[in-house]
Design an enzyme around this catalytic site. Structure first.
Site, PDB file in Angstrom:
ATOM      1  N   LYS A   2     -13.905  -0.426   4.391  1.00 39.97           N
ATOM      2  CA  LYS A   2     -14.379  -1.345   3.343  1.00 39.97           C
ATOM      3  C   LYS A   2     -15.367  -2.359   3.891  1.00 39.97           C
ATOM      4  CE  LYS A   2     -10.101   0.066   2.554  1.00 39.97           C
ATOM      5  NZ  LYS A   2      -9.406   0.918   1.659  1.00 39.97           N
ATOM      6  N   TRP A  17       0.867  -1.181   0.000  1.00 40.37           N
ATOM      7  CA  TRP A  17       0.000   0.000   0.000  1.00 40.37           C
ATOM      8  C   TRP A  17       0.908   1.236   0.000  1.00 40.37           C
ATOM      9  CZ3 TRP A  17      -1.921   2.950   4.672  1.00 40.37           C
ATOM     10  CH2 TRP A  17      -2.929   3.860   4.313  1.00 40.37           C
ATOM     11  N   ASP A  67      -1.515  -4.169  10.023  1.00 38.76           N
ATOM     12  CA  ASP A  67      -2.518  -3.331   9.361  1.00 38.76           C
ATOM     13  C   ASP A  67      -3.607  -4.274   8.863  1.00 38.76           C
ATOM     14  OD1 ASP A  67      -3.813  -1.249   8.089  1.00 38.76           O
ATOM     15  OD2 ASP A  67      -2.554  -1.320   6.300  1.00 38.76           O
TER      16      ASP A  67
HETATM   17  C1  LIG Z   1      -3.592  -1.965   3.184  1.00 37.60           C
HETATM   18  C2  LIG Z   1      -4.341  -0.740   3.547  1.00 37.60           C
HETATM   19  N1  LIG Z   1      -4.173  -0.210   4.769  1.00 37.60           N
HETATM   20  C3  LIG Z   1      -4.833   0.893   5.147  1.00 37.60           C
HETATM   21  C4  LIG Z   1      -5.705   1.521   4.298  1.00 37.60           C
HETATM   22  C5  LIG Z   1      -6.394   2.754   4.783  1.00 37.60           C
HETATM   23  O1  LIG Z   1      -7.735   2.593   4.880  1.00 37.60           O
HETATM   24  P1  LIG Z   1      -8.728   3.765   5.271  1.00 37.60           P
HETATM   25  O2  LIG Z   1      -9.487   4.073   4.057  1.00 37.60           O
HETATM   26  O3  LIG Z   1      -9.575   3.169   6.336  1.00 37.60           O
HETATM   27  O4  LIG Z   1      -7.946   4.931   5.741  1.00 37.60           O
HETATM   28  C6  LIG Z   1      -5.913   1.023   3.013  1.00 37.60           C
HETATM   29  C7  LIG Z   1      -6.803   1.703   2.073  1.00 37.60           C
HETATM   30  O5  LIG Z   1      -6.805   1.522   0.903  1.00 37.60           O
HETATM   31  C8  LIG Z   1      -5.222  -0.144   2.626  1.00 37.60           C
HETATM   32  O6  LIG Z   1      -5.378  -0.694   1.433  1.00 37.60           O
END
Ligand SMILES: Cc1ncc(COP(=O)(O)O)c(C=O)c1O
Length: 289
Positions: free
Chosen positions: A236, A120, A201
């Site tokens: 999500k 990410w 995460d």
């Molecule tokens: C692996 C990963 N971690 C964290 C996040 C962050 O998510 P949020 O939209 O809840 O900030 C994402 C969002 O795409 C993600 O893909």
């Protein structure tokens, strides 16, 4: 005069793709970018895995439920108050706050972070901003379409003691290549033996194999007695993208340590965006799971 010399910031591929998608006028355009899908009625698609999950504690407290969802309903560490949990501005806010905590409030923490790539795109800028030295290793083997397990092990074996490892618990973004349960067990053992620090995460719990299965790694690490941080997003899986709903959990060795870490998080939140808004948007969603 002061702002005249400010250069443009580093380009962000995701941002530019989104700009191009937004201005695309194709009549059949479908935006799959944010990872939240809508059904035929235009409503957020609710995942069966979430609907089936029951939090039978009788407790509607947001943070308590969030911790139980990721660590398991009967996690001993929750019973013993060994987890410091705070609400965060979604998963991104959790990663940011986690990085700030390790950088500013944990004197013994190393300044070296390992991230498996591709990853990410936000980990590297966030940890660099917090002052960390970010090192990368290969998470994914393109030729087999699976985790590059040898590279993961090699990174763990060669990392200096105390280094932080960012680990995606499930539904790896962007490769979808997750570790098997057996690999998580080996990794937990290695991380423990080598005195490394796991930074989990979990942004897609319930969207892979199921709500419980997707949290296997986190729960196993907790069971073997590892301290760690867990960044949790409900963007999500609950379809709450715009509301920015998340949590940061610090798993500690004792309730005293957890109380101190919670207090440090309170301080960091106060100095960054003042307060966590607990139980406003979220309790009704989690209550109904
Ligand atoms: C692996 C990963 N971690 C964290 C996040 C962050 O998510 P949020 O939209 O809840 O900030 C994402 C969002 O795409 C993600 O893909």
């Amino acid at each position: 005069m002061f702002f005249d010399g400010v250069p443009m910031a580093a380009p962000d591929a995701m941002y530019h793709l989104k700009m191009r998608a937004d201005t695309d006028t194709h009549p059949n355009k479908v935006d799959l970018g944010p990872g939240v899908y809508r059904n035929e009625q235009g409503l957020c698609h609710e995942l069966k895995a979430l609907r089936e999950y029951e939090v039978n504690t009788g407790n509607t407290n947001y943070l308590n439920n969030a911790a139980r969802i990721v660590l398991g309903k009967d996690a001993k560490i929750l019973e013993f108050n060994q987890v410091a949990s705070v609400q965060t501005i979604s998963g991104t806010g959790a990663v940011h706050l986690g990085a700030m905590l390790l950088a500013h409030s944990v004197p013994r923490m190393s300044k070296t972070v390992y991230v498996g790539i591709p990853a990410w795109g936000n980990y590297q800028p966030m940890f660099k901003l917090a002052g960390f030295d970010v090192r990368t290793y290969r998470h994914y083997d393109k030729s087999t379409g699976t985790v590059d397990w040898d590279a993961v092990l090699q990174a763990v074996e060669s990392a200096p003691r105390g280094s932080i490892f960012i680990l995606q618990a499930c539904c790896h973004n962007p490769t979808a290549a997750d570790l098997s349960e057996e690999q998580w067990q080996i990794l937990a053992r290695e991380i423990k033996e080598r005195g490394l620090f796991p930074f989990f995460d979990i942004a897609y719990q319930g969207m892979g194999k199921g709500l419980e299965e997707d949290a296997y790694s986190v729960r196993h690490f907790a069971e073997v007695g590892l301290e760690m941080l867990i960044c949790q997003s409900f963007s999500k899986n609950l379809g709450l993208y715009g509301e920015r709903v998340g949590a940061l959990h610090a798993v500690c060795k004792s309730s005293q340590a957890a109380a101190a870490v919670r207090d440090q998080l309170r301080f960091l939140i106060r100095a960054t965006y003042s307060a966590s808004v607990v139980d406003v948007v979220t309790s009704f969603c989690l209550h109904d799971l």
